[in-house]
Design a protein around this motif. Sequence first.
Motif, PDB file in Angstrom:
ATOM      1  N   ARG A   1      35.234  16.530  51.107  1.00 44.58           N
ATOM      2  CA  ARG A   1      36.376  17.258  50.523  1.00 44.58           C
ATOM      3  C   ARG A   1      36.439  18.702  51.034  1.00 44.58           C
ATOM      4  O   ARG A   1      37.478  19.348  50.952  1.00 44.58           O
ATOM      5  CB  ARG A   1      36.387  17.183  49.000  1.00 44.58           C
ATOM      6  CG  ARG A   1      35.377  18.038  48.278  1.00 44.58           C
ATOM      7  CD  ARG A   1      35.833  19.439  47.957  1.00 44.58           C
ATOM      8  NE  ARG A   1      34.668  20.316  47.907  1.00 44.58           N
ATOM      9  CZ  ARG A   1      34.696  21.605  48.135  1.00 44.58           C
ATOM     10  NH1 ARG A   1      35.807  22.217  48.440  1.00 44.58           N
ATOM     11  NH2 ARG A   1      33.594  22.314  48.093  1.00 44.58           N
TER      12      ARG A   1
ATOM     13  N   GLY B   1      29.039  39.039  49.693  1.00 45.11           N
ATOM     14  CA  GLY B   1      29.227  37.688  49.157  1.00 45.11           C
ATOM     15  C   GLY B   1      30.247  37.737  48.038  1.00 45.11           C
ATOM     16  O   GLY B   1      31.451  37.654  48.272  1.00 45.11           O
TER      17      GLY B   1
ATOM     18  N   HIS C   1      38.610  48.444  49.953  1.00 45.61           N
ATOM     19  CA  HIS C   1      39.313  47.149  49.966  1.00 45.61           C
ATOM     20  C   HIS C   1      40.735  47.269  50.526  1.00 45.61           C
ATOM     21  O   HIS C   1      41.270  46.330  51.076  1.00 45.61           O
ATOM     22  CB  HIS C   1      39.324  46.513  48.567  1.00 45.61           C
ATOM     23  CG  HIS C   1      40.182  47.203  47.568  1.00 45.61           C
ATOM     24  ND1 HIS C   1      39.744  48.259  46.817  1.00 45.61           N
ATOM     25  CD2 HIS C   1      41.470  46.994  47.200  1.00 45.61           C
ATOM     26  CE1 HIS C   1      40.714  48.678  46.022  1.00 45.61           C
ATOM     27  NE2 HIS C   1      41.779  47.918  46.238  1.00 45.61           N
TER      28      HIS C   1
ATOM     29  N   ARG D   1      40.033  27.920  45.378  1.00 46.18           N
ATOM     30  CA  ARG D   1      39.217  27.691  44.173  1.00 46.18           C
ATOM     31  C   ARG D   1      39.684  26.450  43.418  1.00 46.18           C
ATOM     32  O   ARG D   1      38.886  25.710  42.859  1.00 46.18           O
ATOM     33  CB  ARG D   1      39.342  28.890  43.222  1.00 46.18           C
ATOM     34  CG  ARG D   1      38.262  29.867  43.398  1.00 46.18           C
ATOM     35  CD  ARG D   1      38.434  31.129  42.593  1.00 46.18           C
ATOM     36  NE  ARG D   1      37.633  32.144  43.263  1.00 46.18           N
ATOM     37  CZ  ARG D   1      37.785  33.438  43.128  1.00 46.18           C
ATOM     38  NH1 ARG D   1      38.719  33.914  42.328  1.00 46.18           N
ATOM     39  NH2 ARG D   1      37.000  34.274  43.778  1.00 46.18           N
TER      40      ARG D   1
ATOM     41  N   VAL E   1      29.990  28.414  45.579  1.00 48.70           N
ATOM     42  CA  VAL E   1      31.106  28.656  46.511  1.00 48.70           C
ATOM     43  C   VAL E   1      32.385  29.080  45.797  1.00 48.70           C
ATOM     44  O   VAL E   1      32.528  28.876  44.591  1.00 48.70           O
ATOM     45  CB  VAL E   1      31.412  27.416  47.393  1.00 48.70           C
ATOM     46  CG1 VAL E   1      30.254  27.084  48.289  1.00 48.70           C
ATOM     47  CG2 VAL E   1      31.834  26.216  46.559  1.00 48.70           C
TER      48      VAL E   1
ATOM     49  N   GLY F   1      33.601  31.810  44.858  1.00 43.79           N
ATOM     50  CA  GLY F   1      33.414  32.645  43.680  1.00 43.79           C
ATOM     51  C   GLY F   1      32.458  31.904  42.769  1.00 43.79           C
ATOM     52  O   GLY F   1      32.792  30.841  42.229  1.00 43.79           O
TER      53      GLY F   1
HETATM   54  O1  GRA Z   1      44.262  48.644  42.223  1.00 46.92           O
HETATM   55  P1  GRA Z   1      44.522  48.072  43.574  1.00 46.92           P
HETATM   56  O2  GRA Z   1      45.926  48.210  44.039  1.00 46.92           O
HETATM   57  O3  GRA Z   1      43.542  48.543  44.563  1.00 46.92           O
HETATM   58  O4  GRA Z   1      44.313  46.463  43.412  1.00 46.92           O
HETATM   59  C1  GRA Z   1      43.127  45.928  42.877  1.00 46.92           C
HETATM   60  C2  GRA Z   1      43.471  44.628  42.208  1.00 46.92           C
HETATM   61  O5  GRA Z   1      44.649  44.706  41.457  1.00 46.92           O
HETATM   62  C3  GRA Z   1      42.287  45.461  44.049  1.00 46.92           C
HETATM   63  O6  GRA Z   1      42.694  44.139  44.338  1.00 46.92           O
HETATM   64  C4  GRA Z   1      43.638  43.700  43.391  1.00 46.92           C
HETATM   65  N1  GRA Z   1      43.318  42.320  43.011  1.00 46.92           N
HETATM   66  C5  GRA Z   1      44.177  41.332  43.006  1.00 46.92           C
HETATM   67  N2  GRA Z   1      45.463  41.280  43.359  1.00 46.92           N
HETATM   68  C6  GRA Z   1      46.098  40.115  43.228  1.00 46.92           C
HETATM   69  C7  GRA Z   1      42.120  41.853  42.570  1.00 46.92           C
HETATM   70  N3  GRA Z   1      42.208  40.570  42.278  1.00 46.92           N
HETATM   71  C8  GRA Z   1      43.479  40.221  42.536  1.00 46.92           C
HETATM   72  C9  GRA Z   1      44.206  39.008  42.438  1.00 46.92           C
HETATM   73  N4  GRA Z   1      43.628  37.892  42.012  1.00 46.92           N
HETATM   74  N5  GRA Z   1      45.477  39.007  42.794  1.00 46.92           N
HETATM   75  C10 GRA Z   1      40.801  45.516  43.786  1.00 46.92           C
HETATM   76  O7  GRA Z   1      40.572  44.745  42.626  1.00 46.92           O
HETATM   77  P2  GRA Z   1      39.191  44.733  41.866  1.00 46.92           P
HETATM   78  O8  GRA Z   1      39.335  43.806  40.732  1.00 46.92           O
HETATM   79  O9  GRA Z   1      38.745  46.144  41.609  1.00 46.92           O
HETATM   80  O10 GRA Z   1      38.250  44.096  42.970  1.00 46.92           O
HETATM   81  P3  GRA Z   1      36.694  43.914  42.975  1.00 46.92           P
HETATM   82  O11 GRA Z   1      36.086  44.284  41.648  1.00 46.92           O
HETATM   83  O12 GRA Z   1      36.163  44.564  44.182  1.00 46.92           O
HETATM   84  O13 GRA Z   1      36.528  42.325  43.225  1.00 46.92           O
HETATM   85  C11 GRA Z   1      37.110  41.397  42.455  1.00 46.92           C
HETATM   86  C12 GRA Z   1      36.396  40.035  42.563  1.00 46.92           C
HETATM   87  C13 GRA Z   1      34.951  40.116  42.127  1.00 46.92           C
HETATM   88  C14 GRA Z   1      37.167  39.120  41.624  1.00 46.92           C
HETATM   89  C15 GRA Z   1      36.493  39.528  44.037  1.00 46.92           C
HETATM   90  O14 GRA Z   1      35.740  40.337  44.899  1.00 46.92           O
HETATM   91  C16 GRA Z   1      36.078  38.096  44.166  1.00 46.92           C
HETATM   92  O15 GRA Z   1      36.861  37.205  43.908  1.00 46.92           O
HETATM   93  N6  GRA Z   1      34.825  37.819  44.604  1.00 46.92           N
HETATM   94  C17 GRA Z   1      34.362  36.472  44.849  1.00 46.92           C
HETATM   95  C18 GRA Z   1      34.354  36.162  46.304  1.00 46.92           C
HETATM   96  C19 GRA Z   1      34.570  34.725  46.622  1.00 46.92           C
HETATM   97  O16 GRA Z   1      35.164  33.972  45.872  1.00 46.92           O
HETATM   98  N7  GRA Z   1      34.113  34.319  47.782  1.00 46.92           N
HETATM   99  C20 GRA Z   1      34.340  33.002  48.260  1.00 46.92           C
HETATM  100  C21 GRA Z   1      33.846  32.875  49.633  1.00 46.92           C
HETATM  101  S1  GRA Z   1      34.566  31.559  50.551  1.00 46.92           S
HETATM  102  C22 GRA Z   1      33.792  30.148  50.075  1.00 46.92           C
HETATM  103  O17 GRA Z   1      33.025  30.102  49.165  1.00 46.92           O
HETATM  104  C23 GRA Z   1      34.093  28.918  50.869  1.00 46.92           C
HETATM  105  C24 GRA Z   1      33.675  27.651  50.178  1.00 46.92           C
HETATM  106  C25 GRA Z   1      34.320  26.476  50.794  1.00 46.92           C
HETATM  107  C26 GRA Z   1      34.318  25.247  49.903  1.00 46.92           C
HETATM  108  O18 GRA Z   1      33.252  24.748  49.567  1.00 46.92           O
HETATM  109  O19 GRA Z   1      35.423  24.792  49.541  1.00 46.92           O
END
Ligand code: GRA
Length: 383
Positions: free
Chosen positions: A84, A130, A177, A241, A360, A362
Motif C-alpha cells: 500500500r 523528522g 519554515h 496521512r 510514518v 507524522g
Molecule cells: O503562522 P504562519 O503563517 O507561519 O503559518 C504557520 C501555520 O499556520 C506555519 O505553517 C502553518 N501550518 C499550516 N498551514 C496549513 C501549519 N500546519 C498547517 C496546516 N495543516 N495547514 C507553521 O506552523 P506551526 O504549527 O508553527 O509549525 P511547526 O510547529 O513547525 O510544525 C507543525 C507540525 C509538527 C504539525 C509539522 O511539522 C508536522 O506535521 N510534522 C510531522 C512531519 C511528518 O508528518 N512527516 C512525515 C514524513 S513523510 C513519511 O512519513 C512517508 C511515509 C510513507 C508511508 O508510509 O505512507
Amino acid sequence: MDFDLSEELIAARDLARDFAEKEIAPTVAKDDKERNFRKDLVLKMGELGFYGSVIPERYGGSHLGFLALVLITEEIARVHSAMRVFINMQVGPALALLQFGTEEQKKKWIPPLVRGEGIGCFAITEPEAGSDVAAIRTTAAKERDTYLLNGTKIFISNAPIANNALIYACTDRSQKHRGLSAFYADLNQPGVSRQSLETLGAHASPIGELTFQNFRIPAENLLGKEGEGFKICMWQLNQTRLSCAAGALGVARASREAAVNYANQREQFGQKIGQFQMNQDLIAQMVVHEEAARLLVYRAAWLADQKKPNNLEVSIAKYAAAETAAFAADAALRILGAYGYSTEFPVERYLRDAKSYQIVEGSSNIQKLIIAQDALGYRKANR
Ligand code: GRA
C-alpha cells in the motif's frame, strides 16, 4: 448520515480485494522475506486504477474520490501492508501537483504517476528534520534558470527505485519554515545518489537515503512559489496521512481475522481457545478499535470528498488507526502464541508492519499534538 457505500465504491473495493487476494497473497511471504520490489504488481495496480481514484479523468484518473482511495488502500494493506506504500507514493505527489502545479506540470507528471510507470516518492525527512519539518536543511540555490540542490534526505519510501520525487528544500534559510520550497524532480540525473536502508517491517517497500550533490533542477520544476514549501508540505501530509491511516486499518483487520480464525480452530484444555474469556477480551477490543478507526478514516475521507477541511479529522483517524493496528497485531500474536511468533505464519509480519504506522506520516505523538492543541484552543487544526 448514510453508512451505505455506492455501487461504484463497492466495485472499487472488491476489485482491490480480488487483486490483493489473487495477485499479492500468493507470494506475500516470499516478497516479505526476500525484500522483493514487485515492480510488476506496482504496474498492475496502476493498470487497475488504484492510483487514480482522487485524480480527474483529464489526467488519467477516475475521480472516484477519497473514500475509494481508502477502501482500495485498506484492501491492499490487509494482504500486504508494504504494497500500500506504493499507492501513497503515487497519489501524494500527484495530488500535490494537482493542487499547486501549473497546467504544464500537471499534464507532464500526473498521468505517469497514475499509470504507475513513473514511480514517485516524496522527500521531506532529513537526518536532523523528522517530526520538525521546519528544520529541513537541504538547500536549493537559484542560478539563472535552474536550482542547485544540496543535502540529504533519509527514510524516503521508494528512494532506491523512484523515477521522480517531490522534494522540499530551503530557498531561504533565514526565513525558517517560510523559506522552504517544493520541487518536482527527475531523479535519474547527475547529482543524485541513493542508499538503501533496511527496516523492521514493510520489507517489500524499498526505502532509503537520497543525497543531492549539486543536483540541478530546471527552475520550471518549482511547485507553487518560492517560500510555499511548508504550506504545500502540510497540505500534502494531510492527504498522505489519510491514505496511511487506511493502510493501518488493513493491518488491524488482517490481525483480527487471523486471531478469530485461529481461536476458532485451535483447541487447548479440551475446547476451542475462543471459548476462553481472556481471548474474548482481546477479540472484543480488536473489533471495537477496528470499527472505531474505520468510521474515523471513512469520515475523514468523506470530508475530503465534500471538499470540507479535514486536518483535525485526518489526525484523529491516523492516530486511531495506527494505534489500532499496533494493538491488534500484538493481540493477534498473543492469541496465536508460538504460531504468532513463528516466521512461518503472517502474524509476526503484521506486528512488524503495524509498528511503521506509529512512526510514518507524522508519528502518533505528532497527531496527538495536533489534536490536543486544537482541543485546547492553542492552534486550530482546520485552517
Ligand atoms: O503562522 P504562519 O503563517 O507561519 O503559518 C504557520 C501555520 O499556520 C506555519 O505553517 C502553518 N501550518 C499550516 N498551514 C496549513 C501549519 N500546519 C498547517 C496546516 N495543516 N495547514 C507553521 O506552523 P506551526 O504549527 O508553527 O509549525 P511547526 O510547529 O513547525 O510544525 C507543525 C507540525 C509538527 C504539525 C509539522 O511539522 C508536522 O506535521 N510534522 C510531522 C512531519 C511528518 O508528518 N512527516 C512525515 C514524513 S513523510 C513519511 O512519513 C512517508 C511515509 C510513507 C508511508 O508510509 O505512507
